[in-house]
Scaffold this active site. Structure first.
Site, mmCIF file in Angstrom:
data_model
loop_
_atom_site.group_PDB
_atom_site.id
_atom_site.type_symbol
_atom_site.label_atom_id
_atom_site.label_comp_id
_atom_site.label_asym_id
_atom_site.label_seq_id
_atom_site.Cartn_x
_atom_site.Cartn_y
_atom_site.Cartn_z
ATOM 1 N N LYS A 1 17.985 -2.973 39.630
ATOM 2 C CA LYS A 1 18.583 -1.640 39.247
ATOM 3 C C LYS A 1 17.885 -0.604 40.142
ATOM 4 C CE LYS A 1 17.727 1.493 35.287
ATOM 5 N NZ LYS A 1 16.782 1.428 33.923
ATOM 6 N N SER B 1 19.951 2.627 30.006
ATOM 7 C CA SER B 1 20.301 3.183 31.340
ATOM 8 C C SER B 1 20.764 1.848 32.419
ATOM 9 C CB SER B 1 19.258 3.920 31.897
ATOM 10 O OG SER B 1 18.042 3.084 32.342
ATOM 11 N N SER C 1 16.553 0.641 27.633
ATOM 12 C CA SER C 1 17.411 0.568 28.795
ATOM 13 C C SER C 1 17.538 -0.537 29.428
ATOM 14 C CB SER C 1 16.850 1.451 29.717
ATOM 15 O OG SER C 1 17.206 2.865 29.522
#
Lengths: 478, 486
Positions: B80, B155, B179
């Site tokens: 990420k 996210s 997330s």
């Protein structure tokens, strides 16, 4: 004119003497190539996290104990949010509502009158970087100082101090304690010790408080004294003119000897404090506090009392000699080697202090060691050199670091021969017959003068005891 | 034989160690897959294929030398883009960091590098991890591999999309309010948010420091355990990481739920939860009961206030954490400005997206003098109540089972104009962050071709029980074997 009194509070920031910075492993030092002591943590890179420097916490606990504070067992860190280019994270890690030390005090003495200055809090935070404004519209930031452990010591409100003298005495004593316990080098000119007095004035006897102003960038004891004196005068003058004092932060212009407006209350920040989530609350155990207490060195007050008692020094001498730990240690070591406390004290407070001041140096930064001073005092006592010779010798020793014995040998021997001294006495009498006549007629005040003249004529080499003895002898002869 | 990119880390690790395949082959397989499907999935913000090839070659060399290697050596990994990577751009999907190249690795990243995991690149997210769909990314949303018209969740949507699409074998996500778990649920993979403190946050660009936690996003429970073995443990650089022994999490992956007491908190099946989703979850609970667990309904009454409290605490911390992006030191700097205040204002006005700005403003307000007690302090009190609710529940149950998300993946743009509806997508996952407990999501069914996630909550630092229950369920079902047709 009505009688006013000032109420003076004080915020002192001291950079702590630690190996590394407050929340990272970068070295804690002064100056150096800009941005040479930086890492992701102290320049606030995304994702970097602080790790507490335990030594810094220990320094603050030690200070809090020396200032008679209560230690907060579960002190914690908070974020103080404000924007400035020298603050890389956009917040400063500080302590807000649970500082390490609270409710302490420091006793000060001015003109024989003792005042207890209450201390509200002693807390730990991190220093900011430094901005450098280059010509034109350009500024640079040096983050070497960013994250240096910084201790804040704040006096209680309402303030206990009312005069600039007290404020100076407070600072002198505080600095002395901080250097004694080894938490700060106390260098105001380098900014490692910074002082921000705040003050208001009011009519004596009034129950309400006046509007206060705060003075910044005062970088010497003298500036603190002058700054407060100026600001008290300015505020009183305003009130006398029927004007209102504005709550603001004022800068100090040392050259002009004036304060000037820097930041008004309207521009004051809302710091939006909240607990620092990147650090766990401090847990200051009783055992840890006791450990620190047990390794606390003797503080200046205790040393002063002991100096009077143990060495028979006048209170004034003891006071001066215990202002820094370095001086106190120097004194004791010298006395240990020559066993003449008063002589050591006289030299330290006299010629030695004068020469140090002239070069703006600390006692520890001098070439003169306790061994050298002790040796010189012994040379005076055994008559190898005269006091007057010693004064010159000390200056040479201070300048060169050469041992006093070698310097004395180079200067040549003392004149102790009675015949030689008598000849000098005869010469001096010949030059000032009036003075001699007055002395012989009973004007004892002239005796010291004559001794001085003889010493001078011998270029300081005559043995003073012999000069005294032979002068008396000569007087009796008439 | 199935394409390499479709296998699990555990399978590939075994093949690599038996030298049936090389790390280079595996890496090339994944690169080819990325080239094939990336135009539709758009998971990657910064691909690092050259680095991946180099790392794979190193792993092969070390294996040839007979070095002892980590089970993750040679396994293709997506990170990420909120984890700092030395020498690789780290954007947080924000314009304000579009050009930021960190000089250091996050601890999670350095541990994975040392283990020999092969970095395929940095993947998409909602800007600064604020969002539930990747639609808040300054670089545009990613597509859900099961239906590229739909969001992959957020996210960590780039991470979930990459793993589901075969563009990576494993991924690291971060979870501040769900997330990791919600995108895992939307993409039909496993996502584990570890206990707060289990995994170092050093180098994880902070959104809300007291809630953020990195964790694995993988195809199977066993793969998640393998990643946990590498990334967990005390880090001297993170004071909030916990000094507890790290067990071998793969040992917890055994099919055994006998005597496991399951609590089913009724609040998580209340309004807003799609009935079909609730049905999938209830069936999963029945399956576990058939395998030897017991289940009963329970209640976490304070959960009602969780969303409100979260949207005070997270923005409050964010408002402070994001203060450092001022154009002075790194990242975007506005070209037009006057004075240093002007520089900061213009830089931030240009650099941050709408959602980030909104949260900064909410957080600034909540911390302001006069409002702190009413907002931030109260929200922290709610947090204490939620923690107590969980403590009480865990005195009776080993795990709590809930839906991970109230719905399956929604269409791109569907909730863009309805911020509240978007935030409700996190309602089932927020409590884990507020209480600091671990939560795991794994696939438990499909509705109209879209995956449904089962969420398992466990006691603090008891990831092992989560993994064991999840593994048992996974082995009894075949949801995890399905692959999207891209």
């Amino acid at each position: 004119m009505a009688e006013y009194e000032a109420l003076i509070g004080m915020e002192v920031h001291a950079e702590l003497l630690t190996e590394s910075k407050m929340f990272c492993g970068c070295r804690n030092a002064f100056g150096g190539e800009p941005n040479s002591r930086c890492c992701p943590v102290c320049i606030g890179l995304p994702g970097a996290l602080p790790v507490m420097n335990k030594k810094a916490v220990e320094h603050v606990i030690r200070t809090a104990l020396a200032l008679n504070c209560t230690i907060t067992p579960n002190a914690k860190f908070d974020r103080k949010n404000y924007y400035y280019p020298d603050l890389p994270k956009g917040y400063q890690i500080s302590e807000y509502d649970a500082p390490i030390g609270v409710n302490g005090w420091l006793d000060i003495e001015v003109d024989g009158k003792e005042t207890r200055v209450r201390i509200r809090r002693v807390h730990l935070e991190e220093d900011t970087g430094k901005l450098f404004h280059v010509v034109g519209n350009v500024s640079h930031v040096d983050y070497n100082r960013s994250g240096v452990p910084l201790m804040e010591i704040v006096t209680e409100f309402p303030p206990d101090m009312t005069t600039p003298e007290q404020a100076r005495a407070y600072l002198v004593k505080l600095r002395s304690i901080l250097t004694y316990i080894g938490v700060s080098d106390g260098k105001m000119e380098e900014g490692s010790l910074r002082c921000e007095p705040n003050l208001s004035v009011r009519l004596r006897g009034s129950e309400t408080f006046g509007t206060k102003t705060e003075i910044k960038n005062l970088n010497s004891f003298r500036a603190v004294y002058r700054g407060i004196q100026y600001e008290v005068g300015r505020q009183i003058a305003m009130l006398e003119r029927g004007e209102k004092v504005v709550q603001e932060t004022r800068g100090w212009n040392d050259a002009k000897g004036q304060t000037f407006p820097q930041r008004s209350k309207e521009e004051a920040h809302d710091y939006r404090y909240f607990p620092e989530p990147d650090l766990v609350p401090l847990q200051i155990s009783e055992a840890w506090v006791e450990e620190i207490r047990s390794t606390m060195p003797e503080l200046p007050d205790a040393a002063r009392r002991r100096f009077v008692q143990q060495y028979g020094l006048p209170a004034y001498d003891a006071d001066v000699l215990t202002q820094t730990r370095a001086a106190a240690l120097f004194f004791e070591e010298t006395v240990r080697q020559c066993n003449d406390p008063k002589a050591v004290s006289n030299w330290m407070m006299g010629d030695f202090a004068r020469l140090l001041n002239a070069e703006n140096r600390e006692i520890g930064e001098s070439r003169v060691t306790p061994k050298m001073l002790a040796e010189m005092i012994l040379l005076i006592k055994d008559g190898t050199i005269s006091g007057k010779m010693a004064k010159e010798l000390f200056e040479k020793m201070f300048a060169t670091g050469e041992s006093p014995r070698k310097l004395a040998e180079a200067a040549g021997p003392q004149i102790t021969d009675s015949g030689a001294i008598q000849a000098i006495i005869a010469k001096v009498i010949g030059e000032m017959p009036d003075v001699w006549a007055a002395l012989c007629a009973g004007d004892e005040k002239k005796f010291g003068f004559m001794v001085g003249q003889v010493m001078k004529a011998s270029q300081g080499k005559a043995n003073p005891q012999e000069v005294n003895r032979l002068l008396r002898e000569r007087m009796q002869q008439g | 034989m199935a394409a390499l990119y479709n296998l699990t880390a555990h399978e590939l690790s075994a093949m690599l160690s038996r030298q049936e395949i090389s790390a280079r082959e595996l890496t090339e397989s994944v690169i080819a897959r990325i080239e094939a499907v990336e135009p539709k999935v758009r998971a990657y913000l910064t691909p690092t294929h050259d680095l991946a090839r180099q790392q794979a070659a190193e792993v092969d060399e070390r294996r040839a030398r007979g070095d002892s290697l980590s089970p993750l050596a040679g396994i293709p990994l997506a990170l990420k883009d909120i984890l700092c990577t030395r020498g690789i751009r780290t954007t947080c999907a924000s314009k304000i960091l579009h050009n930021f190249v960190p000089p250091y690795d996050a601890t999670v990243v350095s541990r994975l590098r040392e283990a020999g995991a092969v970095c395929m690149g940095k993947v998409n997210l909602d800007e600064f991890a604020m969002g539930s769909s990747t639609e808040n990314s300054a670089f545009g949303p990613s597509g859900n591999p099961w239906d590229v018209e739909r969001v992959p969740g957020g996210s960590s949507g780039g991470s979930s999309a990459a793993v589901a699409a075969g563009e990576a074998i494993i991924a690291i996500g971060t979870d501040t309010g769900g997330s990791i778990r919600q995108p895992a649920s939307f993409c039909g993979i496993v996502g584990l948010k570890p206990t707060y403190g289990r995994v170092s946050r050093y180098g994880l660009v902070a959104y809300a420091s007291s809630l953020d936690q990195a964790g694995p996003m993988t195809r199977t429970v066993l793969d998640a355990a393998m990643v946990m073995n590498v990334i967990s443990g005390k880090d001297p650089r993170d004071s909030t990481s916990v000094d507890l022994p790290v067990p071998d999490f793969t040992q917890a992956c055994r099919p055994d739920v006998h005597g496991v007491r399951i609590g089913v908190p009724k609040e998580f099946f209340a309004q807003g939860v799609d009935t079909a989703v609730a049905q999938c979850v209830r069936e999963a609970i029945e399956t576990l009961c058939e395998l030897g667990a017991t289940a009963e309904e329970c209640s976490l009454p304070s959960i009602e206030y969780c969303l409100a409290a979260y949207y005070i605490i997270a923005p409050a911390e964010a408002s402070s954490n994001l203060a450092r992006y001022d154009g002075v030191k790194y990242g975007h700097r506005s070209r037009e400005w006057a004075g240093h205040i002007g520089l900061m204002e213009k830089t931030r006005a240009e650099g941050f997206g709408a959602e980030v700005k909104q949260r900064i403003m909410i957080g600034t307000y909540a911390l302001s003098a006069g409002y702190y007690d009413a907002f931030y302090k109260r929200a922290q009190q709610v947090r204490t109540l939620i923690r107590r609710d969980f403590d009480r529940a865990f005195s009776q149950y080993d795990v709590l089972l809930t839906p991970t998300a109230p719905t399956t993946a929604f269409r791109i743009g569907e909730k863009a104009d309805d911020p509240l509806a978007m935030k409700l997508a996190d309602v089932c996952t927020l409590p884990a962050n507020m209480a600091g407990i671990p939560g795991l999501s794994l696939p438990c069914g499909f509705i109209e071709g879209l995956p449904v996630g089962l969420q398992i909550y466990g006691k603090p630092y008891d990831e092992e029980t989560l993994l064991r229950v999840a593994y048992t369920y996974e082995q009894a079902t075949d949801w995890h074997t399905r692959r999207p047709a891209l």
